[in-house]
Design an enzyme around this catalytic site. Structure first.
Site, PDB file in Angstrom:
ATOM      1  N   CYS A   1       1.095  -0.769  -0.343  1.00  0.00           N
ATOM      2  CA  CYS A   1      -0.146  -0.030  -0.176  1.00  0.00           C
ATOM      3  C   CYS A   1       0.983   1.041   0.044  1.00  0.00           C
ATOM      4  CB  CYS A   1      -0.759  -0.148   0.976  1.00  0.00           C
ATOM      5  SG  CYS A   1      -0.358  -1.762   2.629  1.00  0.00           S
TER       6      CYS A   1
ATOM      7  N   LYS B   1      -9.032   7.370   4.726  1.00  0.00           N
ATOM      8  CA  LYS B   1     -10.935   6.773   5.023  1.00  0.00           C
ATOM      9  C   LYS B   1     -12.034   7.569   4.510  1.00  0.00           C
ATOM     10  CE  LYS B   1     -13.540   4.880   7.922  1.00  0.00           C
ATOM     11  NZ  LYS B   1     -14.653   5.001   6.575  1.00  0.00           N
TER      12      LYS B   1
ATOM     13  N   HIS C   1      -8.703   3.999  -0.632  1.00  0.00           N
ATOM     14  CA  HIS C   1      -7.787   3.782  -0.510  1.00  0.00           C
ATOM     15  C   HIS C   1      -7.270   2.484  -1.440  1.00  0.00           C
ATOM     16  CE1 HIS C   1      -3.729   2.062   0.793  1.00  0.00           C
ATOM     17  NE2 HIS C   1      -4.349   1.051   2.193  1.00  0.00           N
TER      18      HIS C   1
END
Ligand SMILES: [Zn+2]
Lengths: 383, 133
Positions: free
Chosen positions: A83, A328, A332
């Site tokens: 990520c 959030k 994402h």
């Protein structure tokens, strides 16, 4: 090493883009960034992406996207750090220009996460962790963060509601970001009543997956021409690693890679945490926000929560975080996220953040984490 | 792919076999080839006794593919008495009865099955022991 600036930015909305493929999204973001930078050429292109092979059956994204945007022939490579791949690609692009190798480089983060079923995507995301000693036991990526949150709550005598402000702030900011996935604010009650994913982490503690792409054009600061006025300088670029698996960390509640990379970045930029006007934190989970704030020197150990309670993280607070919605609420798209953060920092420093504008923003920091901060890439921007 | 991998990892998964550094005595699970403490490459196999306590745990409600049939299940970080931390499932207990600090021991259980070729993966899990006091 020479000075590097971001001359242009581009991004797609984050959402479930059923009508667009990975190449469509990446191309859209790159063309927008090139238009914004007033360039029609770049020497190289670096792609931040985590799961194109696993979820769309497509690798070799460098060649694919360079060709699609009309730059067949240039150097083009994919950068992967789970990520944190977006931050990693930005770091590689920075090095390519700073070293003098290239004068203009495009960095694009692109990810398509909604091609598979939920369980398939959950399994794919868990590849950020140690497959032979974490994932095989059914420990999802959310569960890893849940293990940390549970222990953190135990050590500091907290309840899940103590973490709510991170999500409330993110959603409030995303409401004013046209590129965000979630455009409506949430209440404390909604936070409290949300569904458990891996106890104590609920839906409202975790960033939603989505599809999206964001891009920046990097140029040697000395070569900026007509775009100088809106360009933003990269004052620091640094990255560091920790053990891949949580169980190998002497102190699982301390994000060593985040600490190392932020310290290197502060030293390079010649600033301290007090000088940072806004921080795009890797808020994939509320616990990550708390631990990143501590590891990056914004809060003392065990005090990251107080930071949120005191309202210091809103756009008008002492250290605004997730100013455009964060992971959030902006969403994402894992390997793209680090580039979205850079685009948002530039938006703030240009003074173009609208209702989320941080007053007098001069110095912005972004931090892109790969895995449970096994990889941390920190950038500091100034105008 | 997973057939060879399961065979390769069988000593670790069935017997909790890690390594011990011949130079400084540091013990590792999973096994390592280079000692993180002294950088020695002289490590030999070491079988852990499987006793420890719960450092943290979580009940999982949304599983990765291959584990969805077992929902909900408990995963945890176990601090072994001999040093290393292990991540694994915790079994034979209700989440509401489990606490951080709970004493546990290793057991061998079925972990998951792979569909078409029917491979069944067995591995260590941990179950509660009566607490000492
Ligand atoms: Zn040693």
């Amino acid at each position: 090493m020479r000075s590097v600036s971001i001359a242009g930015i581009g991004q797609t909305k984050v959402k479930e883009h059923w009508d667009k493929s990975l190449r469509n999204l990446a191309t859209e973001a790159v063309l927008d960034a090139m238009k914004d930078a007033h360039v029609d050429y770049a020497d190289a292109l670096y792609v931040g992406n985590m799961l194109s092979g696993e979820l769309t059956g497509q690798e070799n994204l460098g060649a694919l996207i360079a060709d699609e945007v009309g730059l067949r022939g240039i150097e083009a490579l994919k950068v992967e750090a789970a990520c944190g791949g977006g931050g990693g690609a930005l770091r590689v692009g920075y090095l390519a220009v700073a070293s003098g190798q290239f004068d203009a480089v495009i960095v694009v983060g692109a990810e398509k996460l909604t091609e598979l079923s939920n369980c398939g995507t959950t399994a794919a995301l868990a590849m950020a962790a140690d497959s032979e000693y974490e994932t095989i036991h059914g420990i999802s990526f959310v569960a890893l963060n849940a293990l940390l949150m549970k222990r953190y709550m135990h050590e500091y005598d907290l309840v899940p509601e103590d973490f709510a402000m991170f999500s409330v702030n993110a959603h409030a900011n995303a409401a004013h970001n046209p590129y965000a996935m979630f455009r409506s604010p949430i209440t404390l009650d909604q936070y409290k009543n949300s569904r458990n994913v891996a106890d104590p982490i609920s839906v409202m503690d975790s960033a939603p997956i989505g599809d999206g792409a964001a891009a920046v054009v990097l140029m040697a600061t000395d070569n900026l021409n007509g775009t100088r006025a809106r360009a933003v300088k990269i004052a620091a670029s640094a990255s560091a690693t920790d053990s891949l698996a949580l169980h190998d960390r002497r102190d699982p509640l301390w994000l060593g890679a985040a600490e190392l990379s932020s310290k290197k970045a502060y030293a390079q930029a010649g600033v301290t945490p007090n000088d940072i006007d806004l921080f795009e934190v890797h808020d994939a989970f509320s616990i990550m926000s708390v631990m990143s704030l501590e590891a990056s020197g914004f809060a003392e150990r065990g005090r990251g929560i107080n930071f949120a309670r005191e309202g210091e993280l809103t756009p008008k607070g002492k250290l605004p975080v997730s100013t455009m919605g964060g992971l959030k609420a902006r969403g994402h798209p894992v390997g793209a996220t680090g580039v979205y953060q850079a685009v948002e920092a530039v938006t703030q420093l240009r003074g173009e953040a609208g209702k989320n504008q941080v007053p007098n923003a001069r110095i912005a920091m972004t931090q892109s984490l790969g895995g449970v901060a096994a990889n941390a890439v920190t950038h500091i921007f100034t105008n | 792919m997973d057939l060879a991998r399961s065979w390769r990892l069988k000593d670790q998964r069935y017997r909790l076999e890690g390594t011990v550094c011949a130079n400084c005595g540091a013990k590792f699970f999973p096994p390592r080839q280079v000692c993180t403490e002294c950088k020695s490459q002289n490590l030999t196999p070491h079988e852990f006794d499987g006793h420890g306590e719960v450092y943290s745990f979580s009940t999982v409600y949304q599983a990765p593919l291959g584990h969805e049939g077992n929902l909900p299940y408990i995963v945890g970080m176990i601090k072994l008495d001999e040093g290393p931390m292990v991540e694994a499932q915790i079994t034979d207990v209700n989440p509401s009865d489990l606490k951080i600090g709970q004493r546990v021991e290793m057991v061998t259980r079925k972990l998951r099955e792979y569909g078409e070729n029917g491979l069944i993966v067995y591995a260590y899990k941990f179950r509660p022991l009566p607490n000492a006091n």
